[in-house]
Design a protein around this motif. Structure first.
Motif, mmCIF file in Angstrom:
data_model
loop_
_atom_site.group_PDB
_atom_site.id
_atom_site.type_symbol
_atom_site.label_atom_id
_atom_site.label_comp_id
_atom_site.label_asym_id
_atom_site.label_seq_id
_atom_site.Cartn_x
_atom_site.Cartn_y
_atom_site.Cartn_z
ATOM 1 N N TYR A 21 -70.270 47.439 -43.328
ATOM 2 C CA TYR A 21 -70.803 48.795 -42.722
ATOM 3 C C TYR A 21 -71.803 48.380 -41.579
ATOM 4 C CZ TYR A 21 -74.485 47.908 -46.588
ATOM 5 O OH TYR A 21 -75.443 47.641 -47.153
ATOM 6 N N PRO A 22 -71.921 49.229 -40.573
ATOM 7 C CA PRO A 22 -73.028 48.943 -39.638
ATOM 8 C C PRO A 22 -74.607 48.684 -40.058
ATOM 9 C CG PRO A 22 -72.275 51.108 -39.600
ATOM 10 C CD PRO A 22 -71.562 50.706 -40.630
ATOM 11 N N GLU A 23 -75.051 49.210 -41.032
ATOM 12 C CA GLU A 23 -76.554 48.959 -41.431
ATOM 13 C C GLU A 23 -76.518 47.789 -42.047
ATOM 14 O OE1 GLU A 23 -75.210 53.297 -41.403
ATOM 15 O OE2 GLU A 23 -74.330 51.650 -42.274
ATOM 16 N N TYR A 24 -75.671 46.913 -42.492
ATOM 17 C CA TYR A 24 -75.802 45.907 -43.417
ATOM 18 C C TYR A 24 -76.599 44.756 -42.883
ATOM 19 C CZ TYR A 24 -74.188 41.696 -46.148
ATOM 20 O OH TYR A 24 -74.153 40.674 -46.921
ATOM 21 N N HIS A 25 -77.448 44.418 -43.994
ATOM 22 C CA HIS A 25 -78.245 43.355 -43.491
ATOM 23 C C HIS A 25 -79.291 43.657 -42.226
ATOM 24 C CE1 HIS A 25 -77.209 39.683 -46.297
ATOM 25 N NE2 HIS A 25 -77.379 40.663 -46.855
ATOM 26 N N THR A 26 -79.893 44.688 -42.285
ATOM 27 C CA THR A 26 -80.789 45.127 -41.190
ATOM 28 C C THR A 26 -81.559 46.191 -41.787
ATOM 29 O OG1 THR A 26 -79.595 46.940 -40.160
ATOM 30 C CG2 THR A 26 -78.800 44.949 -39.524
ATOM 31 N N SER A 27 -82.869 46.610 -41.018
ATOM 32 C CA SER A 27 -83.614 47.665 -41.279
ATOM 33 C C SER A 27 -82.960 49.005 -41.334
ATOM 34 C CB SER A 27 -84.854 47.545 -40.410
ATOM 35 O OG SER A 27 -84.530 47.738 -38.831
ATOM 36 N N PHE A 28 -81.605 49.034 -40.716
ATOM 37 C CA PHE A 28 -81.154 50.633 -40.655
ATOM 38 C C PHE A 28 -80.599 50.813 -42.164
ATOM 39 C CE2 PHE A 28 -79.686 50.161 -35.969
ATOM 40 C CZ PHE A 28 -81.104 50.423 -35.566
ATOM 41 N N ASP A 29 -80.527 49.851 -43.039
ATOM 42 C CA ASP A 29 -80.094 50.070 -44.390
ATOM 43 C C ASP A 29 -81.056 50.567 -44.977
ATOM 44 O OD1 ASP A 29 -78.661 50.077 -46.801
ATOM 45 O OD2 ASP A 29 -78.091 47.955 -46.865
ATOM 46 N N ASP A 30 -81.360 51.776 -44.770
ATOM 47 C CA ASP A 30 -82.994 52.319 -45.261
ATOM 48 C C ASP A 30 -82.293 53.312 -46.323
ATOM 49 O OD1 ASP A 30 -82.279 54.874 -43.786
ATOM 50 O OD2 ASP A 30 -83.374 53.883 -42.147
ATOM 51 N N LEU A 31 -83.372 54.399 -46.745
ATOM 52 C CA LEU A 31 -82.971 55.233 -47.607
ATOM 53 C C LEU A 31 -81.969 56.439 -47.338
ATOM 54 C CD1 LEU A 31 -86.514 55.233 -49.219
ATOM 55 C CD2 LEU A 31 -84.582 54.564 -50.470
ATOM 56 N N SER A 32 -81.972 56.451 -45.762
ATOM 57 C CA SER A 32 -80.934 57.630 -45.487
ATOM 58 C C SER A 32 -79.443 57.101 -45.611
ATOM 59 C CB SER A 32 -81.459 57.812 -43.995
ATOM 60 O OG SER A 32 -80.907 56.701 -42.889
ATOM 61 N N VAL A 33 -79.408 55.829 -45.968
ATOM 62 C CA VAL A 33 -77.914 55.511 -46.118
ATOM 63 C C VAL A 33 -77.175 55.782 -47.527
ATOM 64 C CG1 VAL A 33 -76.575 53.112 -46.297
ATOM 65 C CG2 VAL A 33 -78.295 53.354 -44.647
ATOM 66 N N ILE A 34 -78.108 55.732 -48.359
ATOM 67 C CA ILE A 34 -77.885 56.167 -49.785
ATOM 68 C C ILE A 34 -77.977 57.494 -50.159
ATOM 69 C CG2 ILE A 34 -77.920 53.755 -50.213
ATOM 70 C CD1 ILE A 34 -80.242 54.614 -52.063
ATOM 71 N N THR A 35 -77.385 58.025 -51.159
ATOM 72 C CA THR A 35 -77.521 59.552 -51.596
ATOM 73 C C THR A 35 -77.456 59.579 -53.054
ATOM 74 O OG1 THR A 35 -75.510 60.163 -51.418
ATOM 75 C CG2 THR A 35 -76.738 60.567 -49.560
ATOM 76 N N GLN A 36 -78.208 60.488 -53.705
ATOM 77 C CA GLN A 36 -77.758 60.773 -55.140
ATOM 78 C C GLN A 36 -76.499 61.068 -55.493
ATOM 79 O OE1 GLN A 36 -80.011 60.598 -57.639
ATOM 80 N NE2 GLN A 36 -78.915 61.459 -59.249
ATOM 81 N N LYS A 37 -75.776 61.666 -54.713
ATOM 82 C CA LYS A 37 -74.415 62.004 -54.903
ATOM 83 C C LYS A 37 -73.589 60.754 -55.006
ATOM 84 C CE LYS A 37 -70.404 64.548 -53.036
ATOM 85 N NZ LYS A 37 -69.981 65.370 -51.793
ATOM 86 N N GLY A 38 -73.918 59.951 -53.879
ATOM 87 C CA GLY A 38 -73.095 58.543 -53.816
ATOM 88 C C GLY A 38 -73.534 57.658 -54.945
#
Length: 452
Positions: A330-347
């Motif tokens: 996935y594009p955010e992997y192992h970067t600062s983009f893998d932040d709290l906006s990538v995950i959700t309670q639903k996920g």
């Protein structure tokens, strides 16, 4: 190209759905902690999880301890780090984002030219707004990670480089929770706690696993299987862990899952065991097909997490990897983009539900043998119509009765519940209900417990 602010502050999570633990909020709480293979960050993370799971034991392994071909490294801790220009401006600051420092960087306090400094800088030209995640666990070096835009903005001159860290004899920590069931046979869950501020990889794994563990604890008096649940530093943690109770694990584990990258709402993924034929492979594939028929399948040749260790020769445990968007895809992997906006309670809740469904199936996945000769009379047992009518043949009850008879037809001691459900094209939850009904009326016997 993804464009985001690389400095992300933890935020209050989405309100959890009724009946679920507030996993997103747990992730928010854990996000700022600087984790690595060892050190205060790992202990702080395990202490947080221990409050959720008071029965979990936190173990310590001394630096230098042997684990097969590996050695437990020295403990690494970091207090601060920055790059300062000649005007006294700190242009890269660890306190802004803990990905700014290469993991396990040795201490340094030195002025140097940009040319010299640049040899220790890491950025992503293809993602100019992202801070990469870089580590150097087993090599003595140091470095800084920054956005490519930041790196391009540096001008020739001298820079003050400071990394206030320590590398010395200490311990590696991991958490272990053993939940005893009716038997010594075990279901195994493993996740890792060595990544700094990245939400999907890897806060989603620990928070989902912790929530699953809490659910198992609530139902522990009804569990057939015992449960072995570990929160480890990736690779070295699992290798060390396997070097200790391996004989017991090989004897008792019937199914296992490595839980990683399970917080987004994109794909579902399975990373198969070496030959893809274990109960874990079958169960997770069945469940994921029910959630999304287009789920992604990865062979063991595409492994990358701790399934590498659990499925390796001479270990060969029945373990598969479970992810949403698999690591490194996935594009955010192992970067600062893998932040709290990538995950959700639903996920997180959906991943929780997948694993809980797997556990439910495994708990019920017995082999059954018909206890009657010929077709049993279902009507006198309330499992079919007593009076047959013209419309009986198309009723829901008739369809259910057909499934009951189909189930009995393949209860010959050769097929487990999962295989019977597959053969008769039956939803697994319906198959479980049918098995329970037939056991209640003594029309089948449980081959797993018949001799006990």
């Amino acid at each position: 190209m993804i464009k985001k602010d690389p400095i992300i502050e933890p935020v209050s999570g989405n309100n959890p759905s009724d009946g679920f633990d507030p996993m997103y909020q747990w992730a928010c709480d854990l996000f700022p902690i600087c984790r690595s293979l060892t050190g205060k960050g790992v202990r702080e993370t395990l202490a947080y999880l221990q409050k959720l799971l008071p029965e979990m034991i936190v173990h310590s392994v001394k630096s230098g301890a042997q684990a097969y071909d590996w050695t437990i490294p020295n403990e690494w801790n970091i207090q601060d780090a920055y790059i300062e220009d000649e005007n006294g401006t700190k242009i890269v600051k660890f306190k802004n984002h803990n990905l700014h420092v290469v993991g396990y960087s040795e201490p340094i306090d030195k002025w140097m030219s940009l040319e010299e400094l640049d040899k220790h800088l890491y950025s992503l030209p293809e993602e100019p707004y992202a801070i990469p995640y870089i580590t150097a666990y087993y090599k003595q070096t140091w470095g800084f990670c920054l956005t490519h835009n930041q790196r391009e903005s540096l001008i020739p001159g001298n820079y003050h480089v400071v990394i206030d860290s320590s590398l010395k004899k200490g311990v590696l920590n991991y958490g272990e929770l053993i939940i005893k069931g009716e038997t010594d046979e075990e279901i195994f869950l493993s996740t890792y706690v060595c990544h700094p501020s990245m939400a999907n990889n890897e806060l989603s794994g620990p928070v989902v696993t912790a929530s699953i563990a809490r659910s198992i604890m609530l139902n522990k008096d009804n569990n057939k299987y015992s449960y072995r649940i570990v929160f480890l530093p990736e690779t070295i943690g699992s290798i060390y862990y396997l070097s200790k109770p391996l004989i017991e694990m090989k004897k008792n584990i019937v199914s296992g899952f490595v839980v990683s990258c399970v917080g987004d709402e994109r794909a579902y993924s399975i990373i198969h065991s070496r030959y893809g034929k274990t109960l874990s492979d079958r169960v997770l594939s069945y469940v994921l097909k029910g959630y999304d028929i287009s789920y992604k399948k990865y062979s063991f040749l595409e492994r990358g997490s701790d399934e590498r260790q659990y499925c390796s020769p001479n270990i060969d445990l029945p373990v598969v990897g479970f992810s949403r968007s698999k690591y490194a895809t996935y594009p955010e992997y192992h970067t600062s983009f893998d932040d709290l906006s990538v995950i959700t309670q639903k996920g997180l809740e959906q991943s929780y539900s997948v694993l809980l469904d797997c556990i439910k199936i495994i708990e019920k996945n017995h082999y059954y043998m018909s206890n009657v000769s010929c077709e049993p009379q279902l009507g006198k047992r309330g499992l079919y119509h007593v009076i047959s009518t013209k419309n009986t043949g198309v009723s829901t009850s008739k369809l259910t009765a057909d499934k009951i008879l189909d189930f009995i037809s393949y209860s010959d001691g050769k097929n487990d519940l999962l295989e019977i459900a597959k053969i008769i094209d039956c939803n697994i939850n319906e198959a479980i209900l049918i098995a329970d009904k037939l056991l209640t009326h003594q029309l089948i016997v449980d081959c797993n417990t018949r001799d006990k």
